[in-house]
Structures are given as C-alpha cells and as structure tokens.
Design an enzyme around this catalytic site. Sequence first.
Site, mmCIF file in Angstrom:
data_model
loop_
_atom_site.group_PDB
_atom_site.id
_atom_site.type_symbol
_atom_site.label_atom_id
_atom_site.label_comp_id
_atom_site.label_asym_id
_atom_site.label_seq_id
_atom_site.Cartn_x
_atom_site.Cartn_y
_atom_site.Cartn_z
ATOM 1 N N HIS A 1 -3.150 10.831 4.920
ATOM 2 C CA HIS A 1 -4.204 9.815 5.023
ATOM 3 C C HIS A 1 -3.849 8.748 6.059
ATOM 4 O O HIS A 1 -4.745 8.248 6.762
ATOM 5 C CB HIS A 1 -4.553 9.232 3.641
ATOM 6 C CG HIS A 1 -3.930 7.935 3.290
ATOM 7 N ND1 HIS A 1 -2.696 7.837 2.700
ATOM 8 C CD2 HIS A 1 -4.388 6.662 3.436
ATOM 9 C CE1 HIS A 1 -2.414 6.556 2.497
ATOM 10 N NE2 HIS A 1 -3.422 5.828 2.922
ATOM 11 N N LEU B 1 0.845 -1.185 0.000
ATOM 12 C CA LEU B 1 0.000 0.000 0.000
ATOM 13 C C LEU B 1 0.887 1.244 0.000
ATOM 14 O O LEU B 1 2.077 1.173 0.297
ATOM 15 C CB LEU B 1 -0.899 0.005 1.234
ATOM 16 C CG LEU B 1 -1.904 -1.144 1.346
ATOM 17 C CD1 LEU B 1 -2.603 -1.099 2.705
ATOM 18 C CD2 LEU B 1 -2.924 -1.096 0.219
ATOM 19 N N SER B 2 0.290 2.384 -0.297
ATOM 20 C CA SER B 2 1.109 3.600 -0.298
ATOM 21 C C SER B 2 1.692 3.867 1.088
ATOM 22 O O SER B 2 2.815 4.344 1.209
ATOM 23 C CB SER B 2 0.300 4.800 -0.783
ATOM 24 O OG SER B 2 -0.882 4.967 -0.052
ATOM 25 N N GLU B 3 0.931 3.522 2.161
ATOM 26 C CA GLU B 3 1.476 3.602 3.514
ATOM 27 C C GLU B 3 0.905 2.518 4.414
ATOM 28 O O GLU B 3 -0.252 2.098 4.245
ATOM 29 C CB GLU B 3 1.193 4.963 4.163
ATOM 30 C CG GLU B 3 2.139 6.084 3.752
ATOM 31 C CD GLU B 3 1.538 6.987 2.713
ATOM 32 O OE1 GLU B 3 2.218 7.912 2.266
ATOM 33 O OE2 GLU B 3 0.373 6.753 2.331
ATOM 34 N N THR B 4 1.739 2.105 5.354
ATOM 35 C CA THR B 4 1.360 1.195 6.438
ATOM 36 C C THR B 4 1.826 1.845 7.731
ATOM 37 O O THR B 4 2.928 2.392 7.791
ATOM 38 C CB THR B 4 2.039 -0.174 6.260
ATOM 39 O OG1 THR B 4 1.599 -0.750 5.026
ATOM 40 C CG2 THR B 4 1.724 -1.108 7.406
#
Length: 280
Positions: free
Chosen positions: A72, A40-43
């Site tokens: 986000h 994902l774009s961030e974790t």
Amino acid sequence: MSQVDVFSTEPLLGNPVAVVHDADDLTTEQMAAFARWTNLSETTFLLRPTDPAADYRLRIFTPGEELPFAGHPTLGSAHAWLEAGGPAQGETVVQECGAGLVPVRRDGERLAFAAPRLLRSGPVEEADLARVRRALGLAPDEVRASAWVDNGPGWVAVLLRDADAVLGLRPDWSAFDDLEIGVVGAHAAGSEAALEVRAFCPGIGVPEDPVTGSLNAGLAQWLLGERVLGERLATSYVAAQGTAIGRRGRVHVDLEGQGPDAQVWVGGATRTTIAGELHL
C-alpha cells in the site's frame, strides 16, 4: 507531504500512508523518527532515483523498522508522486526501492503494482507452524494449508476454513515473537469479495495492518501458483481486508500469463486525504 488512503473507494476506510516529497536532505534517523511520530503502519519518503530506469526512489518505514518493499505504500506513493506532477512516461511508473525496480501502472481508476518475486516460499516447518498456531489460538486441524510468502516484510501465510474463521480470530500478541502472519479464508461463492484477509505484524509496531498490498501479492502468488483453492479462485479476484477493525479494504488481483513467467498485479483505489508541509 501527503497522506493517501489506499485500497478503498470510500473515505477513511482504506489504509493511510504518509508520503514525504523531496526527502533527499533528510537523514535516516529523521525518517525513522517521523515514521514513529505518524504511528501509521508505513510512512514513505520520495527521493531522486539512483537507477536511470526508475522514475523515483522510495524508502519505506514502519514505526519500528525500514522495509525493502510494501504494497500500500507503493500505491500511495505513486499516487502522491503523480498528483504532484511527476513526469510519468506512459501508463507505467517505475519505483526504485530496497526490493529493486517495481512497475506501477494505471488500471482504470486504480493503480496496480507488479508483485515482486518471493524471497522465501515453500512449506512452513512444523516448529514454525506451531508458533503460528499458538499466536493465532488455532488447533492443528484448523489450518488447511500454509506457506512462506515473503516478498520483503517476512510474511508467513495460513489458509483457514472460510472467511468467518478468519474474522473470528483473537490473536495472542504475546506469542508472536518475530512472526509476521497473514491469514486468508474464502467467502461463499457469489460474494462481493472472493477472500477475506488479515495481517498481523506486532513486531514492527503494527498489531493488525488494515489493508496489506505485500501480503496480498504473496498470497496471490501462492494460492494461484499452486491452485491451493482449486477452481474456487479465478485468476482475477477481489480480496477484502480490514473488516475486523472497521475498514473496508478491497484489493484487486490479476494474474497475467502462465508458468514461471506469470505476473501478479495488485491494485486498488487511492485518494489524498491530507496535504501539507513537514517541518523538522
């Protein structure tokens, strides 16, 4: 753990963030490996705070690196923490992260974070702007304005003629080098959203981020602070993002106060889409 969709009221049309609860026993290497695996774009990882003023501490990873702040993930992690029974004091939650303390408040049915101060702002040197144009495939006269809007991830921003010009971009991924580029253009008056935004950051493993809180925060501080669009942009507006890649992100921006003490708040809808357990 939870997976939270952020910035859309419709299922699966926002930007997901994976949130790992009670992550104090995980190593940095385990966190980075899990972030690469989720892709994902961030974790993010929720930990006990080290600052007594904070409710929790957050570490934020892309598939390629750790970030001091991201938008986000901040909203999605606050949602997950509250949903898990986090003992919020009043209407504001205080997140500790690499960028310091970030307040997150309930804004009706949305959550909103207080935009951190920019680490880098001001004009973009011509050499860097030429790299930006090359990466985006733009002629010099197609960029109406530009600025650094870096609040942690490293954003440089360009304003194009309108929303259609933003949606028509076909980036050259091989030309980005280490650039993380935000692009914005105005929709016609009376449209549902005031702005169309796209975020390109292939250097951290995310070619195009679906919906980006940190970029929208930086854009708001630039566009509103310098009145770049004049009277076309109100101090409360909605930005659309993700349109070009099949998402329907809506970012709600509010400017409170005036002058150097003005505060930008960036908010959006949040909903848990996956809940489960992590085994490492």
